[in-house]
Design a protein around this motif. Sequence first.
Motif, PDB file in Angstrom:
ATOM      1  N   SER A  18      98.178  51.262  32.829  1.00  0.00           N
ATOM      2  CA  SER A  18      99.403  52.009  33.108  1.00  0.00           C
ATOM      3  C   SER A  18      99.615  52.127  34.613  1.00  0.00           C
ATOM      4  CB  SER A  18      99.356  53.393  32.460  1.00  0.00           C
ATOM      5  OG  SER A  18      98.349  54.164  33.045  1.00  0.00           O
TER       6      SER A  18
ATOM      7  N   ARG B 238      92.885  55.172  38.852  1.00  0.00           N
ATOM      8  CA  ARG B 238      92.990  56.613  39.068  1.00  0.00           C
ATOM      9  C   ARG B 238      91.584  57.161  39.161  1.00  0.00           C
ATOM     10  NH1 ARG B 238      96.383  58.649  34.471  1.00  0.00           N
ATOM     11  NH2 ARG B 238      97.196  56.571  34.626  1.00  0.00           N
TER      12      ARG B 238
ATOM     13  N   GLN C 192      93.122  63.004  39.082  1.00  0.00           N
ATOM     14  CA  GLN C 192      93.323  64.007  38.040  1.00  0.00           C
ATOM     15  C   GLN C 192      92.019  64.754  37.819  1.00  0.00           C
ATOM     16  OE1 GLN C 192      94.686  61.117  35.165  1.00  0.00           O
ATOM     17  NE2 GLN C 192      92.770  61.222  34.032  1.00  0.00           N
TER      18      GLN C 192
ATOM     19  N   THR D 221      90.112  67.908  35.032  1.00  0.00           N
ATOM     20  CA  THR D 221      90.211  68.796  33.889  1.00  0.00           C
ATOM     21  C   THR D 221      89.543  70.106  34.252  1.00  0.00           C
ATOM     22  OG1 THR D 221      88.150  68.014  32.892  1.00  0.00           O
ATOM     23  CG2 THR D 221      90.179  66.892  32.230  1.00  0.00           C
TER      24      THR D 221
ATOM     25  N   ALA E 255      99.692  71.169  36.516  1.00  0.00           N
ATOM     26  CA  ALA E 255      99.324  71.101  35.096  1.00  0.00           C
ATOM     27  C   ALA E 255     100.301  70.141  34.434  1.00  0.00           C
ATOM     28  CB  ALA E 255      99.393  72.481  34.462  1.00  0.00           C
ATOM     29  N   SER E 256      99.779  69.080  33.807  1.00  0.00           N
ATOM     30  CA  SER E 256     100.671  68.054  33.283  1.00  0.00           C
ATOM     31  C   SER E 256     100.364  67.629  31.856  1.00  0.00           C
ATOM     32  CB  SER E 256     100.623  66.810  34.189  1.00  0.00           C
ATOM     33  OG  SER E 256      99.320  66.267  34.194  1.00  0.00           O
ATOM     34  N   HIS E 257      99.179  67.941  31.366  1.00  0.00           N
ATOM     35  CA  HIS E 257      98.790  67.461  30.053  1.00  0.00           C
ATOM     36  C   HIS E 257      98.135  68.576  29.252  1.00  0.00           C
ATOM     37  CE1 HIS E 257      99.231  63.693  32.191  1.00  0.00           C
ATOM     38  NE2 HIS E 257      99.218  63.063  31.031  1.00  0.00           N
ATOM     39  N   LEU E 258      98.127  68.401  27.975  1.00  0.00           N
ATOM     40  CA  LEU E 258      97.380  69.261  27.082  1.00  0.00           C
ATOM     41  C   LEU E 258      96.192  68.443  26.609  1.00  0.00           C
ATOM     42  CD1 LEU E 258      97.205  71.916  25.521  1.00  0.00           C
ATOM     43  CD2 LEU E 258      98.592  70.857  23.744  1.00  0.00           C
ATOM     44  N   GLY E 259      94.974  68.932  26.842  1.00  0.00           N
ATOM     45  CA  GLY E 259      93.790  68.167  26.503  1.00  0.00           C
ATOM     46  C   GLY E 259      93.178  68.602  25.186  1.00  0.00           C
TER      47      GLY E 259
END
Length: 150
Positions: free
Chosen positions: A76, A82, A120, A122, A141-145
């Motif tokens: 991606s 990354r 990134q 967590t 904050a960009s994702h739900l883990g």
Amino acid sequence: MSDIEIRRATEADLPDIVAMLADDPLGATRESPDDLAPYRSAYQAIAADPQQYLAVAVRAGRTVGTLQLTVLPGLSRRGAARSLIEAVRIHADARGSGLGTQLIEWAIEESRARGCVLVQLTSDASRIEAHRFYERLGFEASHLGFKRLL
């Protein structure tokens, strides 16, 4: 904070690293500082992988911080690499000194030097103060883990 050296961890650093991992409510339930055998095995795997960088922050010969930086190649973002920052810990008596900021800024610069276009991290949902800290450093904050123990 010019008195801080950030360097690659050695196996001799493991007792200090594991003690920091265990020194909070979450770590106290999942870490075993009295049995370093599994950590030694994990360290060997980390040390053998060029995409891994286990770092320690040292002040006056004493380990006062740690984090693990992983470079992840990907398809991606046009095949961009990354980095992932994990296991950030600051020794209890060094918290609030700016060391955490210095360690994260080091990880960001190291990520750039390794060709990453994104960094990134967590953080456990219960670590509200850590979330505020990361936001102050420009993380969003960009994702739900999700996790599943195996």
